[in-house]
Motif scaffolding. Structure first.
Motif, PDB file in Angstrom:
ATOM      1  N   UNK A 196      21.649  -6.740  -2.571  1.00  0.00           N
ATOM      2  CA  UNK A 196      20.411  -7.277  -3.131  1.00  0.00           C
ATOM      3  C   UNK A 196      19.591  -8.035  -2.093  1.00  0.00           C
ATOM      4  N   UNK A 197      20.249  -8.523  -1.035  1.00  0.00           N
ATOM      5  CA  UNK A 197      19.527  -9.242   0.024  1.00  0.00           C
ATOM      6  C   UNK A 197      18.948  -8.260   1.039  1.00  0.00           C
ATOM      7  N   UNK A 198      19.422  -7.049   1.020  1.00  0.00           N
ATOM      8  CA  UNK A 198      18.971  -6.035   1.982  1.00  0.00           C
ATOM      9  C   UNK A 198      17.915  -5.103   1.395  1.00  0.00           C
ATOM     10  N   UNK A 199      17.827  -5.034   0.058  1.00  0.00           N
ATOM     11  CA  UNK A 199      16.983  -4.024  -0.565  1.00  0.00           C
ATOM     12  C   UNK A 199      15.551  -4.523  -0.752  1.00  0.00           C
ATOM     13  N   UNK A 200      14.767  -4.409   0.330  1.00  0.00           N
ATOM     14  CA  UNK A 200      13.341  -4.678   0.191  1.00  0.00           C
ATOM     15  C   UNK A 200      12.659  -3.434  -0.371  1.00  0.00           C
ATOM     16  N   UNK A 201      11.416  -3.594  -0.779  1.00  0.00           N
ATOM     17  CA  UNK A 201      10.731  -2.491  -1.462  1.00  0.00           C
ATOM     18  C   UNK A 201       9.388  -2.213  -0.795  1.00  0.00           C
ATOM     19  N   UNK A 202       9.300  -1.063  -0.138  1.00  0.00           N
ATOM     20  CA  UNK A 202       8.050  -0.602   0.451  1.00  0.00           C
ATOM     21  C   UNK A 202       7.577   0.707  -0.173  1.00  0.00           C
ATOM     22  N   UNK A 203       8.516   1.521  -0.647  1.00  0.00           N
ATOM     23  CA  UNK A 203       8.196   2.850  -1.155  1.00  0.00           C
ATOM     24  C   UNK A 203       8.734   3.023  -2.573  1.00  0.00           C
ATOM     25  N   UNK A 204       8.334   4.122  -3.198  1.00  0.00           N
ATOM     26  CA  UNK A 204       8.854   4.420  -4.523  1.00  0.00           C
ATOM     27  C   UNK A 204      10.361   4.587  -4.523  1.00  0.00           C
ATOM     28  N   UNK A 221       0.822  -1.215   0.000  1.00  0.00           N
ATOM     29  CA  UNK A 221       0.000   0.000   0.000  1.00  0.00           C
ATOM     30  C   UNK A 221       0.854   1.263   0.000  1.00  0.00           C
ATOM     31  N   UNK A 222       2.079   1.187   0.541  1.00  0.00           N
ATOM     32  CA  UNK A 222       2.942   2.374   0.577  1.00  0.00           C
ATOM     33  C   UNK A 222       3.500   2.721  -0.800  1.00  0.00           C
ATOM     34  N   UNK A 223       3.260   1.864  -1.786  1.00  0.00           N
ATOM     35  CA  UNK A 223       3.645   2.183  -3.160  1.00  0.00           C
ATOM     36  C   UNK A 223       2.555   2.954  -3.899  1.00  0.00           C
ATOM     37  N   UNK A 224       1.472   3.297  -3.208  1.00  0.00           N
ATOM     38  CA  UNK A 224       0.353   3.986  -3.863  1.00  0.00           C
ATOM     39  C   UNK A 224       0.753   5.246  -4.622  1.00  0.00           C
ATOM     40  N   UNK A 225       1.673   6.071  -4.101  1.00  0.00           N
ATOM     41  CA  UNK A 225       2.063   7.257  -4.874  1.00  0.00           C
ATOM     42  C   UNK A 225       2.808   6.925  -6.163  1.00  0.00           C
ATOM     43  N   UNK A 226       3.345   5.698  -6.240  1.00  0.00           N
ATOM     44  CA  UNK A 226       4.148   5.292  -7.387  1.00  0.00           C
ATOM     45  C   UNK A 226       3.380   4.425  -8.364  1.00  0.00           C
ATOM     46  N   UNK A 227       2.527   3.534  -7.834  1.00  0.00           N
ATOM     47  CA  UNK A 227       1.801   2.572  -8.668  1.00  0.00           C
ATOM     48  C   UNK A 227       0.327   2.582  -8.299  1.00  0.00           C
ATOM     49  N   UNK A 228      -0.536   2.580  -9.291  1.00  0.00           N
ATOM     50  CA  UNK A 228      -1.973   2.632  -9.066  1.00  0.00           C
ATOM     51  C   UNK A 228      -2.490   1.311  -8.499  1.00  0.00           C
ATOM     52  N   UNK A 287       9.424 -11.195   1.083  1.00  0.00           N
ATOM     53  CA  UNK A 287       8.948 -11.517  -0.264  1.00  0.00           C
ATOM     54  C   UNK A 287       9.145 -10.380  -1.244  1.00  0.00           C
ATOM     55  N   UNK A 288       9.754  -9.281  -0.800  1.00  0.00           N
ATOM     56  CA  UNK A 288       9.851  -8.084  -1.645  1.00  0.00           C
ATOM     57  C   UNK A 288      11.301  -7.706  -1.910  1.00  0.00           C
ATOM     58  N   UNK A 289      12.056  -8.678  -2.452  1.00  0.00           N
ATOM     59  CA  UNK A 289      13.468  -8.457  -2.780  1.00  0.00           C
ATOM     60  C   UNK A 289      13.652  -8.664  -4.284  1.00  0.00           C
ATOM     61  N   UNK A 310      -4.486  -0.604  -9.847  1.00  0.00           N
ATOM     62  CA  UNK A 310      -4.560  -1.586 -10.925  1.00  0.00           C
ATOM     63  C   UNK A 310      -3.226  -2.288 -11.157  1.00  0.00           C
ATOM     64  N   UNK A 311      -2.142  -1.612 -10.842  1.00  0.00           N
ATOM     65  CA  UNK A 311      -0.801  -2.130 -11.122  1.00  0.00           C
ATOM     66  C   UNK A 311      -0.160  -2.769  -9.902  1.00  0.00           C
ATOM     67  N   UNK A 312      -0.471  -2.264  -8.716  1.00  0.00           N
ATOM     68  CA  UNK A 312       0.256  -2.641  -7.503  1.00  0.00           C
ATOM     69  C   UNK A 312       0.191  -4.135  -7.171  1.00  0.00           C
ATOM     70  N   UNK A 313      -0.975  -4.798  -7.266  1.00  0.00           N
ATOM     71  CA  UNK A 313      -0.979  -6.239  -6.958  1.00  0.00           C
ATOM     72  C   UNK A 313      -0.050  -7.043  -7.868  1.00  0.00           C
ATOM     73  N   UNK A 314      -0.013  -6.704  -9.145  1.00  0.00           N
ATOM     74  CA  UNK A 314       0.884  -7.398 -10.061  1.00  0.00           C
ATOM     75  C   UNK A 314       2.337  -7.133  -9.742  1.00  0.00           C
ATOM     76  N   UNK A 315       2.620  -5.935  -9.276  1.00  0.00           N
ATOM     77  CA  UNK A 315       3.992  -5.596  -8.893  1.00  0.00           C
ATOM     78  C   UNK A 315       4.398  -6.401  -7.654  1.00  0.00           C
ATOM     79  N   UNK A 316       3.501  -6.503  -6.673  1.00  0.00           N
ATOM     80  CA  UNK A 316       3.788  -7.289  -5.473  1.00  0.00           C
ATOM     81  C   UNK A 316       4.036  -8.751  -5.819  1.00  0.00           C
ATOM     82  N   UNK A 317       3.246  -9.289  -6.744  1.00  0.00           N
ATOM     83  CA  UNK A 317       3.460 -10.667  -7.181  1.00  0.00           C
ATOM     84  C   UNK A 317       4.814 -10.814  -7.863  1.00  0.00           C
ATOM     85  N   UNK A 318       5.169  -9.856  -8.693  1.00  0.00           N
ATOM     86  CA  UNK A 318       6.459  -9.913  -9.387  1.00  0.00           C
ATOM     87  C   UNK A 318       7.619  -9.874  -8.395  1.00  0.00           C
ATOM     88  N   UNK A 319       7.515  -9.039  -7.364  1.00  0.00           N
ATOM     89  CA  UNK A 319       8.551  -9.020  -6.325  1.00  0.00           C
ATOM     90  C   UNK A 319       8.734 -10.428  -5.753  1.00  0.00           C
TER      91      UNK A 319
END
Length: 231
Positions: A184-192, A24-31, A113-115, A33-42
């Motif tokens: 790469x093991x430390x870089x999780x993704x919560x924000x833009x 949800x914290x990616x809302x400013x970056x991804x709509x 799950x977000x690496x 419609x896109x965010x669930x697919x991005x989370x799955x890709x992560x």
């Protein structure tokens, strides 16, 4: 498929909430419609890289999301339903118990799950260092959270993820893993900003495709603003 190398001792537990609620914290970056697919890709890039790591025996994904379960099972992960549905740490504890029901005394590790930039060789270095301690953890790129928590055979995982988890894991007796060259093991993704940092490291193939859609969406938005803006 699961790694059959006799040196592949770690069973990884990866938690994933329902995709509709994820990131949800990616809302400013991804709509929406896109965010669930991005989370799955992560998660796909995380699981694929973990399964390619020579130190990893298998990966158990704890999730109740049907789409994520199907996609990650196709990569070779074992799906563990989140029967407790009580949040992140209960899901991880449940996943660790599930692993040890099948393989008593297994060395287990909880992995975010977000690496999306995760590299198998870097994960191997971290797990090799973790094997020196009963419990160990790796802090996230921000220096306050945790992306990996390990427990050797016969040791409880005792996860305390979320928020200021670096301090909680340290206070619980887990040893902090201090290694260079494992970004790469430390870089999780919560924000833009996190996503841009992962882009700079090099995204995995699943996220790279999804990120192109995000970039296209933002480009279209800027174009519309340009057409309708005041000169």
């Amino acid at each position: 498929m699961p790694n059959t190398d006799r040196t592949a001792n770690w069973s990884l537990v990866v938690p994933l909430k329902p995709l509709s609620l994820a990131k949800s914290r990616l809302s400013p970056t991804a709509s929406d419609a896109v965010r669930p697919g991005l989370a799955l890709a992560f998660a796909q890039d995380t699981v694929a890289a973990a399964l390619a790591c020579s130190a990893v025996r298998d990966v158990a994904v704890v999730t109740n999301d049907a789409l994520a379960a199907a996609e990650l099972a196709a990569l070779g992960a074992r799906i563990v339903p989140d029967t407790a549905a009580a949040g992140l740490n209960p899901a991880l504890a449940h996943g660790a118990r599930s692993v040890r029901e099948l393989r008593p005394g297994a060395a287990v590790a909880a992995l975010n799950a977000d690496l999306p930039a995760l590299r198998p060789a870097e994960l191997r270095r971290v797990l090799d260092r973790a094997a020196e301690f009963p419990r160990a953890f790796l802090t996230d790129a921000a220096g306050i959270g945790t992306t990996l928590l390990t427990a050797r055979a016969e040791t409880e995982l005792s996860p305390a993820f979320g928020g200021l988890s670096r301090a909680r894991h340290s206070a619980s007796g887990a040893v902090e893993i201090l290694l260079g060259g494992v970004a790469s093991v430390r870089q999780d993704v919560d924000t833009g900003e996190d996503l841009l940092a992962a882009v700079a490291l090099g995204l995995g193939p699943y996220t790279a495709r999804r990120y192109a859609a995000v970039a296209g969406e933002r480009g279209s938005a800027r174009s519309r603003e340009g057409r309708h803006g005041t000169p």
